[in-house]
Design an enzyme around this catalytic site. Structure first.
Site, short mmCIF file in Angstrom:
data_model
loop_
_atom_site.label_atom_id
_atom_site.label_comp_id
_atom_site.label_asym_id
_atom_site.label_seq_id
_atom_site.Cartn_x
_atom_site.Cartn_y
_atom_site.Cartn_z
N TYR A 1 27.97 76.54 43.43
CA TYR A 1 26.97 75.10 43.42
C TYR A 1 26.52 75.65 41.77
CZ TYR A 1 24.22 70.94 42.68
OH TYR A 1 23.69 69.87 42.50
N VAL B 1 26.51 67.53 37.49
CA VAL B 1 25.94 68.03 39.11
C VAL B 1 26.65 66.42 39.66
CG1 VAL B 1 23.89 66.56 40.03
CG2 VAL B 1 23.12 68.05 38.05
N GLN C 1 30.34 67.46 40.31
CA GLN C 1 30.14 68.23 41.38
C GLN C 1 29.80 68.12 43.02
OE1 GLN C 1 31.63 71.78 41.65
NE2 GLN C 1 30.91 72.15 43.43
N GLU C 2 28.70 67.15 43.13
CA GLU C 2 28.70 66.71 44.10
C GLU C 2 29.02 65.86 44.91
OE1 GLU C 2 25.94 66.54 45.58
OE2 GLU C 2 24.18 68.21 44.33
N SER C 3 29.85 64.88 44.01
CA SER C 3 30.64 63.39 44.55
C SER C 3 31.99 63.40 43.73
CB SER C 3 29.63 62.14 44.46
OG SER C 3 29.87 62.31 43.08
#
Length: 752
Positions: free
Chosen positions: A713, A603, A606-608
């Site tokens: 996502y 996660v 992908q997120e940051s």
């Protein structure tokens, strides 16, 4: 991460260009003082031998648990508290805790005691002085550096010290040596703001022009707010015209800044009749609410009002009125709104979007036959020149597959495979072709297609669900990855962290160590050519942060190296592109929350992109990109308090983010794919998609998610997790997800 996260607000402009080497995307990183300033005049650094064991308080600093670090320092015996390394780390901790005044004395004489990090000592002293004073001392230190970001901060420090004349000269010195490119433009904004403040104090006529430049070139910044406020004091003599204020309102509306848009419009509306159409203020208010995701019903009414009053594009206002209804889960109202766009503005691009939007309403609602027919009418009407030809063809194929009409779906998917240049999308299309073959009774063809997807697109989401399909068919699976490429094992690189980097790492200041290492990349790359990418990846891998390492890996790794099992020649690529930072922190969180191994990293990637202080345009913060409102609710359930200021710290982001992931997994009865969809789109949206989709297999459910962002996502995070599993356990560690979705999901009252 740079030296500090808690500092004077204007100091945050110190290094606006510091993270431009990060992968492209909508997110923006908080600037780094250390990366921008200390590397500018750094003396040649000696390199160090393998590291000594870190001191016990370093773990708290590594996880950015500054209060724990403070307690550890206080518990040290007096002799240990006077140690030079302890004093530096303690001063750094006190700056983070807002205790700058208590940190200055700790640095006395440390340039001589810690020559390897003398630049960082001077830099930390400047930051402490900026926060606690005297400002003149900080200004002298900053001015001595001479680079543009430091000069901008020095100018403001001189202002705080009451020396506006000196502040003006320093800012002008920086403006005379801006350089070129995007970073230079951002430095100009900071320096012109500093010069404007100084010129205002001195009554120089240049200041309104400088502050106008800031207000228009950086409309979302805090400095722009200050600039606008000061210019407003000039009344009719302000250089900010109503058109300027309208331009600012447009930029703020796109960013979802509701209150700021309202502030700008309070100045614009008295002149609106002369500069724009009557409905534009309502449109901008609606846009701000829509993009803030705060009140879709209010946004709907504002867009409707705008269309009635008149704007530059009445069709757009009606389209967003309908889209606001769709976001508010009013399908019938949304369809009626889109139909109105088609009827009244049939020749505009908005009418074409409305036709597609109606089909998507049916697809999301599970009316697959109706969706397929509506997509078909769109394609027949618009033909090959349709703006959304590929999107409509793909979504029609998905609707047909969901309706069991494989024969009709197959030619659409086949044509898209031939057209696409996106390898990830091609893999998804081919897996759906396998589903179509299986649905049509062509078992052997389906088995062959599923195996090809696994081999050609290893460990991708299509490969994972293809494996699930093969297992359901009782067919043998191919290996997840081919063996490593053959060839001689390369000689080991002789890698040593530079002395300053090694010391900062040993003290637990890995973000600072990475910033120090970034300032020496060119030298290190030259010394390890032609294996510079590998060398830099390995050097950053010695630190427990990963943002810069991951960014380098995006350029240095090859697809050929990542599409085979990691071996002597490619293991570094895997470790670089799929890094595992904050390992102790994340391992502990996985155990406490009973999360699948690697999910948090998957996660986070992908997120940051592993950037701890990153902020999204809508306000999400940190490694796991939590919205402050979500973080507050999670913390409340844990019996804690969450402040937005700490979400950029690793320990807070991981603790709260892992708790939220666990909550979502429990909400969706253990389904990680559904939990990931909810992490991105919200649990209410996923529950709604399940109403008519819970009987679909996972691959079709994901293919039919109406938000392209969420669809991608889920696929990317599951693929990330598979790669992390392979890195740690090889073939046997990768688990293909279940095709079956949980039934009868009902959201608890405390869902968010």
């Amino acid at each position: 991460m740079g030296l500090v996260t808690r500092r004077a607000p204007w100091l945050l402009l110190f290094a606006l260009g510091a993270c431009r080497s990060q992968p492209d995307g909508p997110l923006k990183t908080a600037p780094s003082l250390q990366r921008s300033a200390s590397a500018a005049k750094r003396p040649p650094q000696p390199e160090t031998l393998p590291l000594e064991p870190p001191p016990p308080w370093a773990e708290a600093l590594r996880a950015q648990r500054y209060r724990d670090a403070e307690r550890a320092f206080e518990a040290l015996p007096p002799d240990a508290q006077h140690n030079a390394e302890v004093r530096f780390a303690w001063a750094r901790t006190r700056l983070e805790l807002g205790q700058a005044g208590q940190g200055v004395a700790l640095l006395s004489g440390l340039e001589q005691s810690l020559p390897a990090i003398s630049a960082q000592v001077a830099e930390l002293r400047a930051e402490l002085l900026l926060a606690a004073g005297p400002a003149a001392d900080a200004a002298k230190l900053l001015e001595a550096r001479g680079d543009a970001p430091s000069l901008a901060a020095a100018s403001r420090a001189w202002l705080e010290a009451g020396d506006a004349e000196h502040a003006l000269k320093v800012a002008e010195r920086g403006l005379a040596n801006l350089g070129k490119g995007r970073a230079a433009h951002e430095r100009e904004i900071s320096l012109r703001f500093a010069r404007g403040l100084a010129a205002e104090k001195l009554g120089k006529p240049v200041w309104p022009g400088d502050l106008r430049f800031v207000a228009l070139e950086a409309p979302l910044s805090d400095d722009a707010k200050t600039a606008v406020s000061k210019l407003a004091s000039l009344g009719d003599k302000s250089p900010l015209s109503p058109n300027d204020r309208l331009a600012r309102a447009r930029a703020l509306a796109v960013a979802g800044r509701v209150a700021d848009v309202e502030s700008e419009l309070s100045f614009v509306e008295p002149f609106a009749g002369r500069i724009t159409r009557p409905g534009v203020p309502a449109s901008l208010r609606g846009t701000a609410l829509f993009n803030a995701r705060s009140d879709y019903r209010a946004a709907e009414k504002l867009f409707e009002q705008a269309s009635q009053l008149g704007t530059e594009d009445a069709a757009k206002e009606l389209f967003y009125m309908a889209k606001s209804r769709a976001r508010a889960q009013d399908d019938s109202g949304a369809e009626a709104g889109y139909q109105l766009v088609i009827q009244r503005f049939n020749t505009t691009p908005w009418a074409e979007q409305a036709e597609l939007a109606i089909a998507r309403i049916y697809l999301a609602a599970g009316s697959f036959d109706k969706a397929a027919a509506t997509y078909g009418r769109y394609l027949n009407k618009r033909g090959a020149k349709a703006r959304f030809f590929d999107d409509a063809s793909y979504e029609r194929a998905v609707a047909l597959l969901c309706a069991g009409q494989a024969a009709e779906a197959t030619p659409l998917l086949t044509r898209l495979v031939a057209r696409t240049k996106d390898v990830r999308f091609e893999a998804q299309l081919r897996e759906l072709l396998g589903v179509a073959a299986l649905t049509a009774g062509r078992r052997e063809e389906a088995v062959r297609v599923f195996k090809d997807v696994i081999v050609d697109s290893p460990l991708s989401f299509p490969a994972l669900v293809a494996a699930s399909r093969l297992r359901a068919l009782g067919s043998e699976l191919p290996a997840w990855l081919e063996p490593p490429s053959s060839g001689a094992t390369p000689s080991a690189l002789e890698l040593k962290l530079p002395a300053d980097v090694a010391l900062l790492h040993r003290l637990g200041l890995d973000g600072d160590a990475a910033s120090a290492l970034a300032g020496q990349e060119r030298r290190l790359a030259r010394s390890h050519a032609p294996r510079s990418g590998e060398a830099l990846c390995e050097l950053y891998g010695l630190l427990d942060v990963a943002d810069r390492r991951y960014a380098i890996g995006q350029d240095a790794a090859t697809r050929a190296g990542l599409d085979r099992a990691p071996g002597p020649r490619s293991r570094w690529m895997w470790d670089c592109v799929y890094p595992r930072p904050y390992s102790e922190l994340i391992t502990r969180a996985e155990r406490e929350r009973l999360l699948p191994r690697g999910l948090i990293w998957a996660v986070m990637r992908q997120e940051s992109g592993f950037r701890p202080a990153v902020r999204s345009p809508v306000g999400a913060i940190g490694l796991l990109q939590l919205m402050p409102s979500t973080a507050e609710k999670i913390a409340d359930e844990l019996g804690e308090k969450a402040e937005a200021a700490v979400l950029s710290q690793a320990h807070a982001s991981v603790r709260l983010g892992s708790a939220y992931l666990r909550k979502l997994i429990d909400t969706f009865q253990g389904s990680v794919p559904l939990a990931l969809a909810a992490y991105n789109a919200g649990p209410q949206a996923v529950a709604r998609w399940l109403v008519r989709g819970e009987n679909l297999p996972l691959d079709l459910f994901v293919a039919r998610i109406p938000y392209e962002e969420t669809r991608g996502y889920v696929a990317r995070v599951l693929a990330n997790q598979a790669r992390y599993a392979y890195l740690e356990g090889g073939e046997g560690a990768v688990q293909a997800p279940s095709l079956d979705l949980p039934k009868g999901i009902k959201l608890p009252e405390n869902s968010y």
